[in-house]
Enzyme design. Structure first.
Site, PDB file in Angstrom:
ATOM      1  N   ARG A 104       0.814  -1.335   0.305  1.00 33.24           N
ATOM      2  CA  ARG A 104       0.647  -0.385   0.459  1.00 33.24           C
ATOM      3  C   ARG A 104       0.647   1.058   0.596  1.00 33.24           C
ATOM      4  O   ARG A 104       1.661   1.157   1.232  1.00 33.24           O
ATOM      5  CB  ARG A 104      -1.187   0.137   1.218  1.00 33.24           C
ATOM      6  CG  ARG A 104      -1.944   0.732   1.360  1.00 33.24           C
ATOM      7  CD  ARG A 104      -2.441   0.536   2.580  1.00 33.24           C
ATOM      8  NE  ARG A 104      -1.936   1.149   3.990  1.00 33.24           N
ATOM      9  CZ  ARG A 104      -2.781   1.485   4.957  1.00 33.24           C
ATOM     10  NH1 ARG A 104      -4.223   1.120   4.670  1.00 33.24           N
ATOM     11  NH2 ARG A 104      -2.628   1.890   5.922  1.00 33.24           N
ATOM     12  N   THR A 108      -1.396   8.183  -0.425  1.00 37.90           N
ATOM     13  CA  THR A 108      -2.265   7.463  -1.178  1.00 37.90           C
ATOM     14  C   THR A 108      -2.372   6.824  -0.858  1.00 37.90           C
ATOM     15  O   THR A 108      -4.426   6.434  -0.834  1.00 37.90           O
ATOM     16  CB  THR A 108      -1.904   7.312  -2.979  1.00 37.90           C
ATOM     17  OG1 THR A 108      -1.571   6.033  -2.806  1.00 37.90           O
ATOM     18  CG2 THR A 108      -1.174   8.381  -3.898  1.00 37.90           C
ATOM     19  N   ASP A 200       1.100  -2.185  12.504  1.00 37.98           N
ATOM     20  CA  ASP A 200       1.603  -2.257  10.848  1.00 37.98           C
ATOM     21  C   ASP A 200       2.055  -3.629  10.592  1.00 37.98           C
ATOM     22  O   ASP A 200       2.773  -4.276  11.296  1.00 37.98           O
ATOM     23  CB  ASP A 200       2.484  -1.249   9.898  1.00 37.98           C
ATOM     24  CG  ASP A 200       3.092  -2.120   9.002  1.00 37.98           C
ATOM     25  OD1 ASP A 200       3.400  -3.699   8.524  1.00 37.98           O
ATOM     26  OD2 ASP A 200       3.057  -1.151   8.036  1.00 37.98           O
ATOM     27  N   ASP A 203       5.285  -5.838   9.172  1.00 31.97           N
ATOM     28  CA  ASP A 203       6.469  -4.731  10.288  1.00 31.97           C
ATOM     29  C   ASP A 203       6.842  -5.657  11.703  1.00 31.97           C
ATOM     30  O   ASP A 203       7.196  -6.571  11.744  1.00 31.97           O
ATOM     31  CB  ASP A 203       6.640  -3.113  10.096  1.00 31.97           C
ATOM     32  CG  ASP A 203       7.005  -2.323   9.288  1.00 31.97           C
ATOM     33  OD1 ASP A 203       7.373  -3.052   8.364  1.00 31.97           O
ATOM     34  OD2 ASP A 203       6.502  -1.142   8.801  1.00 31.97           O
TER      35      ASP A 203
HETATM   36  O1  LIG Z   1      -6.668  -2.009   3.163  1.00 31.80           O
HETATM   37  P1  LIG Z   1      -5.956  -1.932   3.117  1.00 31.80           P
HETATM   38  O2  LIG Z   1      -6.383  -0.059   3.408  1.00 31.80           O
HETATM   39  O3  LIG Z   1      -5.181  -1.521   1.841  1.00 31.80           O
HETATM   40  O4  LIG Z   1      -4.828  -1.700   4.161  1.00 31.80           O
HETATM   41  C1  LIG Z   1      -4.340  -3.278   4.110  1.00 31.80           C
HETATM   42  C2  LIG Z   1      -3.266  -3.780   3.809  1.00 31.80           C
HETATM   43  O5  LIG Z   1      -1.771  -2.556   4.066  1.00 31.80           O
HETATM   44  C3  LIG Z   1      -1.449  -3.590   5.178  1.00 31.80           C
HETATM   45  O6  LIG Z   1      -0.279  -4.650   4.066  1.00 31.80           O
HETATM   46  P2  LIG Z   1       1.280  -3.446   4.180  1.00 31.80           P
HETATM   47  O7  LIG Z   1       0.681  -2.916   2.233  1.00 31.80           O
HETATM   48  O8  LIG Z   1       1.019  -3.069   4.463  1.00 31.80           O
HETATM   49  O9  LIG Z   1       2.293  -4.323   3.251  1.00 31.80           O
HETATM   50  P3  LIG Z   1       3.389  -5.511   3.529  1.00 31.80           P
HETATM   51  O10 LIG Z   1       2.138  -6.802   3.905  1.00 31.80           O
HETATM   52  O11 LIG Z   1       4.833  -6.278   2.896  1.00 31.80           O
HETATM   53  O12 LIG Z   1       3.809  -4.604   4.860  1.00 31.80           O
HETATM   54  C4  LIG Z   1      -1.731  -4.798   5.148  1.00 31.80           C
HETATM   55  O13 LIG Z   1      -1.221  -6.251   5.362  1.00 31.80           O
HETATM   56  C5  LIG Z   1      -3.235  -5.179   4.130  1.00 31.80           C
HETATM   57  O14 LIG Z   1      -2.363  -6.117   2.741  1.00 31.80           O
HETATM   58  O1  LIG Z   2      -3.580  -0.999  10.941  1.00 30.10           O
HETATM   59  C1  LIG Z   2      -3.135  -1.258   9.377  1.00 30.10           C
HETATM   60  C2  LIG Z   2      -3.281  -1.009   8.209  1.00 30.10           C
HETATM   61  C3  LIG Z   2      -3.032  -1.207   7.327  1.00 30.10           C
HETATM   62  N1  LIG Z   2      -2.136  -1.938   7.475  1.00 30.10           N
HETATM   63  C4  LIG Z   2      -1.252  -2.443   8.673  1.00 30.10           C
HETATM   64  O2  LIG Z   2      -0.691  -3.529   8.631  1.00 30.10           O
HETATM   65  N2  LIG Z   2      -1.969  -2.194   9.354  1.00 30.10           N
HETATM   66 MG   LIG Z   3       3.058  -3.710   5.615  1.00 27.54          MG
END
Ligand SMILES: O=P(O)(O)OC[C@H]1O[C@H](OP(=O)(O)OP(=O)(O)O)[C@H](O)[C@@H]1O
Ligand SMILES: O=c1cc[nH]c(=O)[nH]1
Ligand SMILES: [Mg+2]
Length: 209
Positions: A104, A108, A200, A203
């Site tokens: 994400r 944005t 997150d 992370d």
């Molecule tokens: O509903 P949304 O607003 O789309 O957000 C949710 C997304 O954000 C996080 O991933 P992230 O983009 O942080 O990637 P990552 O798992 O690699 O940290 C989470 O694991 C979802 O995939």
């Molecule tokens: O709270 C949140 C939202 C999006 N992605 C995450 O990992 N945590």
């Molecule tokens: Mg993430």
């Protein structure tokens, strides 16, 4: 319309509280996410089709049930969805695993797809998309789009923490799929994070921050 269900079994609630705490370290976070995924798999697989099979017990022949063999595909949204895969495979060891890479954009909040690798014949399979977080819903919607484009018809979305905004968006975009969450939280903050949430998820699982 597909269903939206909060799987609030006491064990799931207890374990979710553990990983929400900010002092829960990577090792414990990973372990407990794995445990919650197994508990959720039990509930999510409730409607798996059965068929009759004739068997012989030490007392004689009988007809009993077994899984009809409709293959499940577990689909983690990378990265954080990876943390839920083993927990589900504990209960459904013959499942195949398809991967969708997505991140994400921090400004944005729009999702970007960077990888897709699926088994064949998705039309005949039950797809379980897994991702701990359903925030704005953008990533989940794009993941379902990616599976439908490849022929998937039976799709469930399984997350740990859902925001009302994400549930609404996903149901509007894909009214046919079932959504399961361990918790429906309060709201999203201005940065698109779920409150109270757990931070997150990627992370915290991989120790990258
Ligand atoms: O509903 P949304 O607003 O789309 O957000 C949710 C997304 O954000 C996080 O991933 P992230 O983009 O942080 O990637 P990552 O798992 O690699 O940290 C989470 O694991 C979802 O995939
Ligand atoms: O709270 C949140 C939202 C999006 N992605 C995450 O990992 N945590
Ligand atoms: Mg993430």
């Amino acid at each position: 319309m597909g269903k939206f269900e909060v799987l609030d079994h006491p064990l799931i609630q207890h374990k979710l509280t553990i990983i929400r705490k900010k002092d829960c370290g990577t090792r414990e976070f990973r372990q407990v996410v794995d445990e919650i995924a197994t508990l959720m798999a039990y509930e999510v697989s409730r409607d798996m089709p059965l068929e009759d099979v004739e068997i012989e017990t030490p007392m004689g022949k009988t007809v009993k049930k077994r899984l009809a063999g409709k293959k499940v595909v577990v689909v983690p949204i990378l990265r954080a969805g990876l943390g839920m895969v083993e927990g589900i495979l504990n209960l459904i060891p013959a499942a195949k695993v398809g991967h969708i890479g997505m991140y994400r954009d921090e400004e944005t909040l729009q999702p970007h797809e960077y990888f897709v690798k699926m088994p064949g014949d998705l039309g005949d399979r039950d797809m379980f998309i897994v991702d701990p977080m359903l925030a704005t819903g953008g990533s989940a919607i794009m993941a379902v789009d990616a599976l439908k484009k490849r022929g998937a018809k039976s799709i469930k979305f399984v997350c740990l923490v859902a925001a009302p905004e994400g549930v609404k968006a996903l149901r509007e975009a894909h009214p046919d799929i079932d959504i399961f969450a361990a918790s429906l939280d309060d709201h999203l903050n201005e940065d698109g994070y779920i409150v109270p949430g757990l931070g997150d998820a990627g992370d915290r699982l991989f120790g990258t921050k």
